[in-house]
Write an enzyme that holds these catalytic residues in place. Structure first.
Site, PDB file in Angstrom:
ATOM      1  N   HIS A 315       0.808  -1.111   0.029  1.00  0.00           N
ATOM      2  CA  HIS A 315       0.032  -0.076  -0.312  1.00  0.00           C
ATOM      3  C   HIS A 315       1.092   1.137   0.070  1.00  0.00           C
ATOM      4  CE1 HIS A 315      -3.024   2.860   1.039  1.00  0.00           C
ATOM      5  NE2 HIS A 315      -4.051   1.977   0.605  1.00  0.00           N
ATOM      6  N   ASP A 372      -7.876  -5.484   0.447  1.00  0.00           N
ATOM      7  CA  ASP A 372      -8.598  -6.440  -0.833  1.00  0.00           C
ATOM      8  C   ASP A 372      -7.876  -7.742  -0.594  1.00  0.00           C
ATOM      9  OD1 ASP A 372      -9.585  -4.309  -2.111  1.00  0.00           O
ATOM     10  OD2 ASP A 372      -7.716  -3.539  -2.791  1.00  0.00           O
TER      11      ASP A 372
HETATM   12  N1  CMC Z   1       4.250  -8.041  -4.763  1.00  0.00           N
HETATM   13  C1  CMC Z   1       5.422  -7.802  -4.966  1.00  0.00           C
HETATM   14  N2  CMC Z   1       5.976  -6.805  -4.935  1.00  0.00           N
HETATM   15  C2  CMC Z   1       5.474  -5.542  -4.551  1.00  0.00           C
HETATM   16  C3  CMC Z   1       4.202  -5.493  -4.449  1.00  0.00           C
HETATM   17  C4  CMC Z   1       3.392  -6.663  -4.528  1.00  0.00           C
HETATM   18  N3  CMC Z   1       2.052  -6.515  -4.342  1.00  0.00           N
HETATM   19  N4  CMC Z   1       3.848  -4.255  -4.262  1.00  0.00           N
HETATM   20  C5  CMC Z   1       4.848  -3.616  -4.158  1.00  0.00           C
HETATM   21  N5  CMC Z   1       6.098  -4.306  -4.415  1.00  0.00           N
HETATM   22  C6  CMC Z   1       7.401  -4.104  -4.392  1.00  0.00           C
HETATM   23  C7  CMC Z   1       7.768  -3.362  -5.767  1.00  0.00           C
HETATM   24  O1  CMC Z   1       8.148  -4.197  -6.848  1.00  0.00           O
HETATM   25  C8  CMC Z   1       8.882  -2.281  -5.278  1.00  0.00           C
HETATM   26  O2  CMC Z   1       9.987  -3.213  -5.128  1.00  0.00           O
HETATM   27  P1  CMC Z   1      11.427  -2.422  -5.542  1.00  0.00           P
HETATM   28  O3  CMC Z   1      11.511  -1.521  -4.508  1.00  0.00           O
HETATM   29  O4  CMC Z   1      12.599  -3.490  -5.604  1.00  0.00           O
HETATM   30  O5  CMC Z   1      11.233  -1.748  -7.035  1.00  0.00           O
HETATM   31  C9  CMC Z   1       8.343  -1.796  -3.970  1.00  0.00           C
HETATM   32  O6  CMC Z   1       7.607  -3.149  -3.306  1.00  0.00           O
HETATM   33  C10 CMC Z   1       7.672  -0.564  -3.917  1.00  0.00           C
HETATM   34  O7  CMC Z   1       6.492  -0.982  -4.669  1.00  0.00           O
HETATM   35  P2  CMC Z   1       5.943   0.254  -5.402  1.00  0.00           P
HETATM   36  O8  CMC Z   1       4.830   0.031  -6.509  1.00  0.00           O
HETATM   37  O9  CMC Z   1       6.827   1.559  -5.691  1.00  0.00           O
HETATM   38  O10 CMC Z   1       4.768   0.769  -4.223  1.00  0.00           O
HETATM   39  P3  CMC Z   1       3.422   2.042  -4.576  1.00  0.00           P
HETATM   40  O11 CMC Z   1       3.286   2.514  -3.315  1.00  0.00           O
HETATM   41  O12 CMC Z   1       3.816   3.125  -5.727  1.00  0.00           O
HETATM   42  O13 CMC Z   1       2.318   1.026  -4.886  1.00  0.00           O
HETATM   43  C11 CMC Z   1       0.440  -0.273  -4.703  1.00  0.00           C
HETATM   44  C12 CMC Z   1       1.575   0.578  -4.009  1.00  0.00           C
HETATM   45  C13 CMC Z   1      -0.793  -0.832  -3.960  1.00  0.00           C
HETATM   46  C14 CMC Z   1       0.065   0.043  -6.107  1.00  0.00           C
HETATM   47  C15 CMC Z   1       1.400  -1.711  -5.015  1.00  0.00           C
HETATM   48  O14 CMC Z   1       1.855  -2.323  -3.774  1.00  0.00           O
HETATM   49  C16 CMC Z   1       0.780  -2.998  -5.638  1.00  0.00           C
HETATM   50  O15 CMC Z   1       0.487  -2.949  -6.993  1.00  0.00           O
HETATM   51  N6  CMC Z   1      -0.079  -3.788  -4.848  1.00  0.00           N
HETATM   52  C17 CMC Z   1      -0.867  -5.008  -5.514  1.00  0.00           C
HETATM   53  C18 CMC Z   1      -2.222  -4.110  -5.878  1.00  0.00           C
HETATM   54  C19 CMC Z   1      -3.158  -4.186  -4.639  1.00  0.00           C
HETATM   55  O16 CMC Z   1      -3.269  -4.907  -3.720  1.00  0.00           O
HETATM   56  N7  CMC Z   1      -3.825  -2.913  -4.749  1.00  0.00           N
HETATM   57  C20 CMC Z   1      -4.677  -2.614  -3.623  1.00  0.00           C
HETATM   58  C21 CMC Z   1      -4.453  -1.424  -2.759  1.00  0.00           C
HETATM   59  S1  CMC Z   1      -5.543  -1.190  -1.227  1.00  0.00           S
HETATM   60  C22 CMC Z   1      -6.952  -0.799  -2.006  1.00  0.00           C
HETATM   61  C23 CMC Z   1      -6.889   0.678  -2.387  1.00  0.00           C
HETATM   62  O17 CMC Z   1      -6.717   1.502  -1.528  1.00  0.00           O
HETATM   63  O18 CMC Z   1      -7.196   0.983  -3.499  1.00  0.00           O
END
Ligand code: CMC
Length: 426
Positions: A315, A372
């Site tokens: 998140h 989720d």
């Molecule tokens: N599985 C594996 N690796 C992950 C995941 C995941 N679900 N989420 C983040 N990472 C890794 C990502 O690859 C990155 O690694 P590195 O630093 O080595 O490049 C690091 O963690 C940071 O990720 P980010 O994408 O820069 O983080 P963000 O804050 O921009 O993204 C997120 C947040 C929710 C989009 C992301 O965690 C994600 O895609 N999660 C899966 C989708 C999900 O469950 N979404 C629902 C969010 S809660 C409901 C809502 O509020 O909408």
């Protein structure tokens, strides 16, 4: 000591001063609105990870502690002791309703849950295999054609009326979108049923209003099902300046119709990085198929060359357990036997969670299960079709969007949303 921050341009040695705005909770904010005027440069913040886009007193999140409050009240208290409609009232009025106000609010929403016949006909124009989120977003936008006079509202009772109408009608639109997607006749809302029960009824009932005519007779909607879905709505009700809410505020800033702003929020929510994740979680658990395959997928999630991500993990704000996920995990355990939760999905989910919470990759990146991860499993147990998971999120979140819309409209300093860019072209 001055409440400001000084920034030095190392090329020229020139210094610039910016005020610090004090928050009542959480991090203070540096006011950089004069940054361009002072320095001739813009700030760059990819994905707005360090940007506060507005002032608000609706919802507070402490991502490090895993804390969430609506109007100052902890989410745990609200989920345990109050109905979703009371939470809607709280968000809209900054206080919980009295017993009488609660009854009146409930009754008004029941009366407002019906759709204009013209809107009902609109559904026939959509292909039957359309995703309910696409239909829901379009039909919500079309709602603005029926309530056009509300474009220039500015009185408190007008805001309230406009908010109550959209909160009441969204479940009906969502249910109609689903019925259309399976070629089933629409079931009109039943004025004798509560907000949450009505939604389950409109999804499940046969024409004439009967729930089920099998050898066992009529099947009633169980109280425990209503309570579970009501809690899910409460947990989704608002979440400060996330992608869809920021979209709603952005559309609001142009002066467009509020229901068009809500429709834009629905579209933004659809993506799997946001609200669409609940649909993807269950699809992913089903794809993993059995506990023996979990390790392979965990390795894939950790592989920087593989785009695979564990859905329902991570998140932007929570760097600790999502408090909403904690509540749903407890709810899931309570419902396990009574609602016949798919034990295979549960076992896979449990193994993923156990590994992820002890694996260096997830620990170092502070990736915890989010809302989720659990909502999909519970919604499956409530016999809600997978394509309706994100519409359920929409039903819960509509009050948040409209409350944020109202806050934006009442903000005398509000401006049109208009960021700038780092231009790298010719
Ligand atoms: N599985 C594996 N690796 C992950 C995941 C995941 N679900 N989420 C983040 N990472 C890794 C990502 O690859 C990155 O690694 P590195 O630093 O080595 O490049 C690091 O963690 C940071 O990720 P980010 O994408 O820069 O983080 P963000 O804050 O921009 O993204 C997120 C947040 C929710 C989009 C992301 O965690 C994600 O895609 N999660 C899966 C989708 C999900 O469950 N979404 C629902 C969010 S809660 C409901 C809502 O509020 O909408």
């Amino acid at each position: 000591m001055k409440n400001s921050i000084t920034m030095i341009d190392n090329r020229t040695g020139k210094s610039y001063e910016f005020d610090i705005l004090e928050a009542t909770r959480g991090p203070n904010v540096v006011n950089i609105s004069s940054f361009f005027a002072q320095t001739g440069m813009f700030t760059f913040d990819n994905g707005y990870t360090s940007t506060a886009s507005c002032k608000s007193d609706i919802t507070f999140i402490d991502g490090e502690k895993g804390e969430l409050r609506y109007r100052g009240i902890e989410i745990e208290k609200l989920a345990l002791n109050h109905s979703y409609l009371d939470v809607c009232y709280l968000l809209l009025n900054s206080r919980l309703p009295t017993e009488q106000e609660s009854l009146e609010f409930d009754l008004e929403l029941r009366h407002r849950s019906f759709l204009h016949e013209g809107l009902r006909h609109l559904f026939q124009a959509f292909p039957s295999d359309a995703h309910p989120m696409a239909t829901l977003s379009s039909a919500t936008s079309a709602l603005s054609t029926f309530y056009f006079s509300h474009l220039e509202i500015c009185k408190e009772n007008e805001y309230q009326e406009m908010a109550r109408r959209i909160i009441a009608k969204i479940p009906t639109i969502a249910a109609f979108a689903y019925r259309h997607s399976i070629g089933a006749p629409f079931i009109q809302p039943d004025i004798n049923r509560s907000f949450t029960e009505n939604f389950l009824y409109m999804l499940r009932a046969y024409p004439g209003g009967k729930m089920h005519r099998g050898v066992h007779g009529e099947e009633k909607i169980k109280e425990i099902e209503i309570k579970a879905l009501d809690t899910i709505f409460t947990l989704h009700a608002d979440h400060e300046q996330n992608a869809s809410t920021t979209t709603v505020r952005g559309v609001a800033s142009t002066g467009a119709h509020p229901y068009v702003a809500i429709s834009s929020g629905i579209s933004a929510l659809w993506g799997r990085a946001h609200g669409g994740a609940n649909e993807s979680v269950v699809a992913q658990l089903e794809m993993i198929g059995s506990v023996e395959n979990v390790d392979t997928y965990i390795e894939r999630a950790k592989d920087p060359n593989d785009p695979f991500r564990l859905m329902g993990f991570g998140h932007r704000v929570y760097k600790n357990y999502d408090p909403r996920a904690k509540i749903l995990k407890t709810l899931q355990d309570q419902l396990k036997d009574e609602l016949n939760i798919d034990s295979n999905l549960l076992k896979i989910a449990h193994k993923i969670e156990t590994i992820a919470l002890s694996d260096e990759y997830f620990i170092s990146r502070k990736l915890y299960p989010n809302i989720d991860f659990y909502s999909g499993i519970i919604l499956t147990a409530l016999k809600i079709p997978t394509s309706m998971f994100t519409p359920v999120f929409v039903i819960g979140r509509t009050v948040g969007w409209i409350t944020q819309w109202i806050e934006f409209k009442k903000d005398k300093d509000a401006k049109i949303t208009r960021p700038r860019q780092l231009y790298l072209g010719d």
